[in-house]
Design a protein around this motif. Structure first.
Motif, mmCIF file in Angstrom:
data_model
loop_
_atom_site.group_PDB
_atom_site.id
_atom_site.type_symbol
_atom_site.label_atom_id
_atom_site.label_comp_id
_atom_site.label_asym_id
_atom_site.label_seq_id
_atom_site.Cartn_x
_atom_site.Cartn_y
_atom_site.Cartn_z
ATOM 1 N N TRP A 45 34.804 -0.095 -27.418
ATOM 2 C CA TRP A 45 35.330 -1.143 -28.296
ATOM 3 C C TRP A 45 34.957 -2.526 -27.773
ATOM 4 O O TRP A 45 34.676 -3.438 -28.554
ATOM 5 N N THR A 51 37.248 -6.233 -28.530
ATOM 6 C CA THR A 51 38.615 -5.943 -28.108
ATOM 7 C C THR A 51 38.587 -4.600 -27.384
ATOM 8 O O THR A 51 37.517 -3.995 -27.216
ATOM 9 N N GLY A 53 40.532 -2.056 -28.531
ATOM 10 C CA GLY A 53 41.035 -1.079 -29.485
ATOM 11 C C GLY A 53 42.552 -0.987 -29.527
ATOM 12 O O GLY A 53 43.262 -1.702 -28.822
ATOM 13 N N GLU A 54 43.034 -0.075 -30.361
ATOM 14 C CA GLU A 54 44.472 0.125 -30.504
ATOM 15 C C GLU A 54 45.039 0.837 -29.283
ATOM 16 O O GLU A 54 44.439 1.773 -28.758
ATOM 17 N N HIS A 56 47.176 3.320 -27.012
ATOM 18 C CA HIS A 56 47.606 4.710 -27.161
ATOM 19 C C HIS A 56 49.125 4.770 -27.262
ATOM 20 O O HIS A 56 49.830 3.944 -26.679
ATOM 21 N N ASP A 57 49.604 5.747 -27.989
ATOM 22 C CA ASP A 57 51.050 5.872 -28.184
ATOM 23 C C ASP A 57 51.788 6.210 -26.890
ATOM 24 O O ASP A 57 52.968 5.883 -26.738
ATOM 25 N N GLU A 62 47.816 4.958 -21.818
ATOM 26 C CA GLU A 62 47.321 3.602 -22.020
ATOM 27 C C GLU A 62 47.147 2.866 -20.702
ATOM 28 O O GLU A 62 46.129 2.216 -20.458
ATOM 29 N N THR A 92 42.306 -9.181 -25.868
ATOM 30 C CA THR A 92 43.427 -8.303 -26.232
ATOM 31 C C THR A 92 44.718 -8.797 -25.601
ATOM 32 O O THR A 92 45.771 -8.838 -26.261
ATOM 33 N N ARG A 96 48.218 -10.169 -27.440
ATOM 34 C CA ARG A 96 49.511 -9.569 -27.132
ATOM 35 C C ARG A 96 50.520 -10.595 -26.626
ATOM 36 O O ARG A 96 51.660 -10.625 -27.088
#
Length: 385
Positions: A45, A51, A53-54, A56-57, A62, A92, A96
């Motif tokens: 990414w 960036t 990326g999204e 991780h949950d 993460e 990123t 945030r």
């Protein structure tokens, strides 16, 4: 491991959390493919989107993907990848912490620690170098208030360090309010400076010295990143001609052209394709080649137009460093060739040199030619008068 650690993995407290959890990175890369996959994703990414990326949950995945990504970047060890990765992590982080400072709801932080502006300043030892004009720094909400009107005072040394890579006249010290060794910035500008602090933190630590036990487990991932890197056109749209910043090989070829020396076909192709890639027009390149033995304007114009894709289906790029070496055109290598671009590509060298310079102080060669022509015209007009 708390969510805030995964959200800001570059912080010392996040690193301490990993250490206190007894994490063995060699075991992680060998036994936790999801962590490795997310680490690869961060790097890819960074290359393709700017960036990481999204998130991780799972906070553990993460957080641990961050050191894995740094391992991959270190093993590839290409300047452009390192730079893009550091920029992406910083971008990123900026998104945030800007969002965090703007969200003052209690519910969001009911079960987690909240990152505040003093925390971020302390992270980079800036607590004594930054203060709010007329009050305390606060938790950061003032820095992202509507209109970004609140002012902060930044020590001039800190400002120069963090603003050195920013483009635009507004960042130049001569254009800033300066009093008692402090520079006035607004809230938005302060957050931009902190983004740069994050980038410095990440960039300064790379490349890492990677143990063999870890390197052997991510061989395929490293090759995947290398392949993606080779497929991307990582040179920006360059439209600045500053010969003194050319890589040594192109500087040598240009000098030989201007001295009227005969160049082999591969050498002529190398310098012509380099000049088209940095924004020079066909007319400008033809003018340069006029002094070359055997010059023919029609043939030269056709060849240059062919290289730039005007009369062919292909827009040709300059040869890589490896190709330049094979033809004997790689000469006078300097420290940047050896240590920075790792013999990758002449355009990478030139882009690096441009990045290191103050854009406002660069003088485009074409502008100098225009000034010279104007001076000659003025002199001719004066003589006629």
């Amino acid at each position: 491991m708390q969510p805030i650690h995964a959200r800001y993995p570059f912080r010392q407290v996040s690193r301490q959390a990993v250490g206190e959890a007894g994490v063995d990175l060699a075991a992680v890369v060998a036994e936790e493919p999801e962590v490795v996959a997310r680490g690869v994703e961060r790097v890819v990414w960074a290359l393709e989107d700017g960036t990481v990326g999204e998130a991780h949950d799972v906070d553990r995945i993460e957080l641990l993907s961050y050191p894995v990504a740094r391992v991959l970047v270190s093993l590839v060890d290409e300047h452009i990848l390192t730079r893009r990765y550091a920029q992406a992590e910083a971008a990123t982080a900026y998104e945030r912490f800007t969002a965090d400072f703007a969200d003052t709801s209690e519910l969001k932080y009911a079960n987690t620690d909240r990152l505040t502006l003093p925390d971020l300043l302390a992270e980079f030892d800036l607590a004594d170098a930054v203060r709010a004009a007329g009050g305390t720094v606060g938790d950061g909400s003032a820095a992202v208030a509507d209109g970004q009107s609140r002012e902060f005072l930044v020590g001039v040394g800190t400002y120069l360090d963090l603003a050195s890579d920013q483009r635009g006249d507004e960042w130049r010290l001569v254009n800033r309010a300066l009093a008692d060794g402090e520079v006035v910035v607004d809230g938005e500008e302060l957050l931009v400076l902190l983004r740069q602090a994050v980038r410095h933190r990440i960039d300064d630590g790379l490349p890492l010295s990677v143990p063999e036990a870890i390197e052997s487990e991510v061989t395929e991932e490293v090759e995947d990143v290398r392949e993606r890197l080779s497929e991307l056109d990582l040179t920006r749209e360059i439209d600045t001609v500053v010969p003194e910043l050319f890589p040594p090989c192109m500087k040598s070829l240009l000098d030989r052209v201007q001295k009227g020396e005969h160049l082999e076909h591969h050498s002529r192709f190398a310098i012509a394709s380099f000049l088209t890639s940095i924004g020079m027009t066909t007319d400008e390149i033809v003018d340069i080649f006029q002094v070359n033995p055997g010059f023919g304007e029609e043939a030269t114009r056709y060849q240059v137009d062919h290289i730039r894709g005007a009369t062919s289906p292909t827009d040709y790029s300059p040869p890589s460093c490896a190709t330049m070496q094979s033809y004997g055109d790689c000469v006078n290598k300097d420290d940047i060739c050896e240590d920075v671009i790792d013999e990758s590509h002449p355009l990478n060298y030139y882009e690096h040199r441009l990045d290191q310079e103050d854009e406002d102080e660069l003088t485009d060669w074409r502008d100098e030619q225009g000034d010279d022509a104007s001076d000659e015209a003025d002199e001719a007009d004066a003589e006629e008068a």
